[in-house]
Scaffold this motif. Structure first.
Motif, PDB file in Angstrom:
ATOM      1  N   LEU A  68       0.781  -1.260   0.039  1.00 38.01           N
ATOM      2  CA  LEU A  68      -0.015   0.277   0.008  1.00 38.01           C
ATOM      3  C   LEU A  68       0.843   1.345  -0.045  1.00 38.01           C
ATOM      4  N   THR A  69       1.908   1.235   0.808  1.00 37.09           N
ATOM      5  CA  THR A  69       2.909   2.133   0.819  1.00 37.09           C
ATOM      6  C   THR A  69       3.354   2.479  -0.476  1.00 37.09           C
ATOM      7  N   LEU A  70       3.949   1.758  -1.307  1.00 38.71           N
ATOM      8  CA  LEU A  70       4.377   1.684  -2.793  1.00 38.71           C
ATOM      9  C   LEU A  70       3.357   2.114  -3.810  1.00 38.71           C
ATOM     10  N   LYS A  71       2.200   1.781  -3.559  1.00 37.27           N
ATOM     11  CA  LYS A  71       1.071   2.206  -4.325  1.00 37.27           C
ATOM     12  C   LYS A  71       0.620   3.633  -4.221  1.00 37.27           C
ATOM     13  N   LEU A  72       0.796   4.103  -2.825  1.00 36.69           N
ATOM     14  CA  LEU A  72       0.338   5.539  -2.674  1.00 36.69           C
ATOM     15  C   LEU A  72       1.267   6.437  -2.779  1.00 36.69           C
TER      16      LEU A  72
ATOM     17  N   GLU B 146      -6.130   6.281   2.081  1.00 36.31           N
ATOM     18  CA  GLU B 146      -5.258   6.630   3.092  1.00 36.31           C
ATOM     19  C   GLU B 146      -5.583   6.039   4.540  1.00 36.31           C
ATOM     20  N   LEU B 147      -6.976   5.714   4.592  1.00 34.05           N
ATOM     21  CA  LEU B 147      -7.554   5.182   5.976  1.00 34.05           C
ATOM     22  C   LEU B 147      -7.095   3.599   5.877  1.00 34.05           C
ATOM     23  N   ASP B 148      -7.287   3.084   4.642  1.00 42.75           N
ATOM     24  CA  ASP B 148      -6.938   1.552   4.324  1.00 42.75           C
ATOM     25  C   ASP B 148      -5.316   1.271   4.904  1.00 42.75           C
ATOM     26  N   HIS B 149      -4.485   2.211   4.475  1.00 40.87           N
ATOM     27  CA  HIS B 149      -3.037   2.212   4.566  1.00 40.87           C
ATOM     28  C   HIS B 149      -2.909   2.501   6.250  1.00 40.87           C
ATOM     29  N   LEU B 150      -3.432   3.363   7.085  1.00 39.82           N
ATOM     30  CA  LEU B 150      -3.700   3.364   8.327  1.00 39.82           C
ATOM     31  C   LEU B 150      -3.898   2.028   8.884  1.00 39.82           C
ATOM     32  N   PHE B 151      -4.935   1.551   8.807  1.00 43.21           N
ATOM     33  CA  PHE B 151      -5.522   0.362   9.168  1.00 43.21           C
ATOM     34  C   PHE B 151      -4.708  -0.918   8.943  1.00 43.21           C
ATOM     35  N   ALA B 152      -3.765  -0.733   7.780  1.00 38.71           N
ATOM     36  CA  ALA B 152      -2.683  -1.886   7.626  1.00 38.71           C
ATOM     37  C   ALA B 152      -1.637  -1.852   8.693  1.00 38.71           C
ATOM     38  N   TYR B 153      -1.358  -0.555   8.820  1.00 36.69           N
ATOM     39  CA  TYR B 153      -0.395  -0.073  10.015  1.00 36.69           C
ATOM     40  C   TYR B 153      -0.622  -0.657  11.341  1.00 36.69           C
ATOM     41  N   LEU B 154      -1.945  -0.319  11.611  1.00 38.49           N
ATOM     42  CA  LEU B 154      -2.553  -0.856  12.742  1.00 38.49           C
ATOM     43  C   LEU B 154      -2.647  -2.101  13.399  1.00 38.49           C
ATOM     44  N   GLU B 155      -2.486  -2.834  12.070  1.00 33.28           N
ATOM     45  CA  GLU B 155      -2.774  -4.292  12.380  1.00 33.28           C
ATOM     46  C   GLU B 155      -1.071  -4.763  12.945  1.00 33.28           C
ATOM     47  N   ILE B 156      -0.369  -4.202  12.337  1.00 29.80           N
ATOM     48  CA  ILE B 156       0.939  -4.713  12.887  1.00 29.80           C
ATOM     49  C   ILE B 156       1.369  -4.030  14.291  1.00 29.80           C
TER      50      ILE B 156
ATOM     51  N   GLY C 184     -19.377  11.015   3.751  1.00 27.10           N
ATOM     52  CA  GLY C 184     -18.931  12.216   2.762  1.00 27.10           C
ATOM     53  C   GLY C 184     -17.616  12.648   2.645  1.00 27.10           C
ATOM     54  N   VAL C 185     -16.726  11.904   3.433  1.00 25.61           N
ATOM     55  CA  VAL C 185     -15.292  12.292   3.527  1.00 25.61           C
ATOM     56  C   VAL C 185     -14.246  11.388   2.511  1.00 25.61           C
ATOM     57  N   GLU C 186     -14.942  10.126   2.158  1.00 21.99           N
ATOM     58  CA  GLU C 186     -13.844   9.327   1.480  1.00 21.99           C
ATOM     59  C   GLU C 186     -13.335   9.553   0.296  1.00 21.99           C
ATOM     60  N   GLU C 187     -14.026  10.403  -0.596  1.00 22.44           N
ATOM     61  CA  GLU C 187     -13.225  10.767  -1.750  1.00 22.44           C
ATOM     62  C   GLU C 187     -12.586  12.088  -1.857  1.00 22.44           C
ATOM     63  N   ALA C 188     -12.265  12.866  -0.725  1.00 26.68           N
ATOM     64  CA  ALA C 188     -11.765  13.995  -0.493  1.00 26.68           C
ATOM     65  C   ALA C 188     -10.090  13.605  -0.491  1.00 26.68           C
ATOM     66  N   LEU C 189      -9.167  14.504  -1.101  1.00 27.78           N
ATOM     67  CA  LEU C 189      -7.958  14.119  -1.613  1.00 27.78           C
ATOM     68  C   LEU C 189      -6.855  14.455  -0.453  1.00 27.78           C
ATOM     69  N   ILE C 190      -5.907  13.770  -0.099  1.00 29.88           N
ATOM     70  CA  ILE C 190      -4.998  13.895   0.929  1.00 29.88           C
ATOM     71  C   ILE C 190      -3.615  13.590   0.579  1.00 29.88           C
ATOM     72  N   PRO C 191      -2.691  14.118   0.961  1.00 27.30           N
ATOM     73  CA  PRO C 191      -1.322  13.790   0.687  1.00 27.30           C
ATOM     74  C   PRO C 191      -1.197  12.249   1.318  1.00 27.30           C
ATOM     75  N   PRO C 192      -0.536  11.221   0.681  1.00 28.28           N
ATOM     76  CA  PRO C 192      -0.348   9.839   1.186  1.00 28.28           C
ATOM     77  C   PRO C 192       0.810  10.007   2.316  1.00 28.28           C
ATOM     78  N   GLY C 193       0.325   9.035   3.304  1.00 22.44           N
ATOM     79  CA  GLY C 193       1.151   8.781   4.359  1.00 22.44           C
ATOM     80  C   GLY C 193       1.151   9.973   5.539  1.00 22.44           C
TER      81      GLY C 193
END
Length: 584
Positions: free
Chosen positions: A422-426, A437-447, A465-474
């Motif tokens: 996910l990191t390389l993808k983002l 970005e949340l999927d990336h965070l949840f993968a981190y939290l699993e570890i 209504g927040v999921e499609e807003a754009l944010i810098p990855p990581g």
């Protein structure tokens, strides 16, 4: 007196016709631009001195109380004087060229008046250079004006003959004859000289307005042409873009033919001679090579100079305009004409304007590209700084788990692989959706749950209504990691981290808080804005996140840190809603 005035006005018409012709001379146009140095001062002195001599020749001989309407007088008797317009050219020279030109023109015209003789030869010969010198110094009071206004010139023109009459009264004799002559010629000379000077300045102002209007039209034309061909050139010099630019240029410039080249070969040729000037031909003419080397506009005449060996080629002259980008010449625009006489000042001015405009715009475009590349490189460096310590810590945990719990080590390895994918993808794109970005965070939290299962819990509250807003990855992972590493460091159990994401109008607000030890008060105002040095850490993670937010989304998205009254730290930031999907 009235008859003398009318006769001088008639002669003044011939003189002003000469003045009109003078305003059309290029050397005179340069004088309007104040291009004055010693060499040009001599030229201008000669020009206005000769004009003063013409005013003398157009004068009227006065003998006592009568006058002789002869034209082109060459010498005077001992009791004669000449009512003249000598001062017109000298005063104008002083007003336009300054004291040096006024004095030089006055010396030439004054010497001529003195050489004609007459009882007033000496005072007239002295008064002419003195008047030119004074006019030059008076002009300094109006130096902010490019050309003195006709009303001021009329006022100054009245004083010039008055000075001359005063010197005649003082220096000439016999007194009875002098008084009689001054009474006859004084008023007519004041009227005709002052009016001539005012009309002359009006002609100059008209000539100047014509020059400025012509320059404005050519500048506008060059700007229009550059604006139209710039999109083609910004795409790079290819046969297709060169053909489009050449067609447009030929239509606008009205040249016999237009060619566009890169540094090696002809890319397109439109117009006369297209049947034998074919794309793909190498650059061979000395004219083209000189323009490529110097980066200056070149003008060539003759088929051999233009690099064409065809005897029946209709193209006999050309202007070569280098296409400059940054500090180098990337190609040429060649404007061809059938005869050298067809290349006028208008075409040369257009070529200069076109060259400068293209250079400025292409350089700006190149600078913007470089800024984009540098910014992208900077962001990638910031992203690369975020994960190494997390990766090393996780690998160390896996090594430990392999010995005590191989199954859990396997699970942790799988989660780490998911997180890195996910990191390389983002990080291949500057902005991603909040959902990714949340999927990336949840993968981190699993570890993290495997490593710190007893120490804390993480709760996520995600609004609609927040999921499609754009944010810098990581962005979120380093903030949560900071809470774990620093905020909850002193809490072996019972730690809480809460992530809240909600929509407020056209903003998505992010809120990360913990119930840890908080942030030292002296660091609250600078945390995120710059790296910090303290025993708790250097703040590089927060700084990198803040830098990427501000760089990509603006200063309003900066991180805001605060301590909670009941204990713990909270960080808040908001991003504008930009509907769309992340770029892959």
């Amino acid at each position: 007196m009235d008859n003398l005035t009318l006769l001088l006005i008639e002669r003044m018409g011939s003189l002003l016709t000469l003045a009109f012709i003078l305003t059309r001379i290029p050397l005179f146009r340069q004088l309007l631009d104040r291009e004055i140095h010693l060499g040009t001062s001599i030229s201008y002195s000669l020009m206005f001195g000769l004009f003063g001599m013409a005013g003398t020749y157009a004068g009227v001989v006065v003998k006592g109380g009568s006058f002789l309407p002869a034209f082109w007088i060459f010498s005077l008797a001992s009791d004669d004087v000449i009512a003249n317009s000598t001062l017109v050219g000298v005063v104008i020279g002083g007003l336009l060229g300054g004291p040096l030109v006024g004095l030089g023109a006055g010396i030439i015209a004054g010497a001529h008046v003195y050489g004609m003789g007459g009882f007033a030869a000496v005072p007239m010969g002295i008064s002419v250079p003195v008047t030119g010198l004074l006019a030059g110094y008076v002009a300094r009071f109006f130096s902010q004006e490019r050309v003195i206004s006709p009303s001021k010139a009329l006022f100054i023109g009245m004083f010039a003959p008055v000075i001359q009459m005063s010197l005649i009264l003082i220096m000439a004799g016999p007194p009875e004859l002098v008084r009689t002559v001054v009474n006859v010629i004084g008023v007519p000379m004041v009227l005709t000289n002052s009016i001539s000077i005012a009309i002359f300045t009006t002609m100059i102002r008209v000539a100047l307005q014509e020059q400025e209007r012509s320059a404005a039209l050519e500048a506008e034309r060059a700007f229009t042409i550059a604006e139209r061909i710039l999109p083609h050139l910004q795409m790079g010099l290819t046969p297709q873009t060169a053909q489009a630019a050449a067609l447009l240029l030929q239509r606008e410039v009205k040249a016999a033919a237009v060619a566009v080249t890169d540094r090696e070969q002809l890319l397109a040729h439109v117009g006369a001679g297209a049947e034998h000037h074919l794309p793909g031909e190498g650059i061979s003419s000395a004219l083209d090579k000189r323009a490529l080397f110097s980066g200056a506009i070149e003008r060539g005449v003759g088929r051999e100079v233009l690099g064409c060996t065809r005897k029946n080629c209709p193209l006999q002259a050309a202007i070569v305009v280098p296409i400059r980008e940054g500090g180098s010449v990337v190609g040429l625009i060649k404007l061809f004409f059938r005869r050298p006489q067809q290349i006028g000042k208008v075409h040369e001015a257009l070529a200069r304007g076109l060259s400068n405009l293209l250079f400025n715009q292409l350089t700006i475009n190149l600078t913007e590209k470089m800024k984009g590349l540098m910014k992208d490189a900077e962001l990638r460096m910031l992203q690369a700084q975020i994960h190494p310590h997390f990766l090393f810590n996780t690998l160390n945990s896996i090594v430990t788990l392999i010995r005590i719990d191989p199954q859990l080590a396997r699970h942790m390895t799988i989660q780490l692989g998911t997180f890195m994918r996910l990191t390389l993808k983002l990080t291949s794109t500057p902005l991603v959706s909040v959902r990714e970005e949340l999927d990336h965070l949840f993968a981190y939290l699993e570890i993290i749950k495997i490593r710190f299962s007893e120490q804390f819990a993480v709760r996520c509250e995600i609004g609609e209504g927040v999921e499609e807003a754009l944010i810098p990855p990581g962005t979120l992972q380093p903030l949560v990691e900071n809470s774990i590493q620093h905020g909850l460091r002193q809490r072996p159990t019972g730690g809480q981290i809460v992530l809240t994401v909600r929509r407020e109008g056209n903003q998505v607000v992010f809120h990360v808080e913990d119930n840890g030890c908080g942030v030292p008060a002296q660091l609250l105002s600078v945390l995120g804005k710059m790296p910090t040095k303290s025993k708790e850490g250097n703040g590089i993670g927060a700084h990198n996140v803040n830098q990427r937010l501000v760089s990509l989304l603006g200063a309003d998205t900066a991180l805001v840190y605060s301590n909670k009254p009941e204990g713990g730290c909270q960080v808040t930031f908001s991003i504008p809603i930009q509907k769309g999907e992340s770029v892959r």
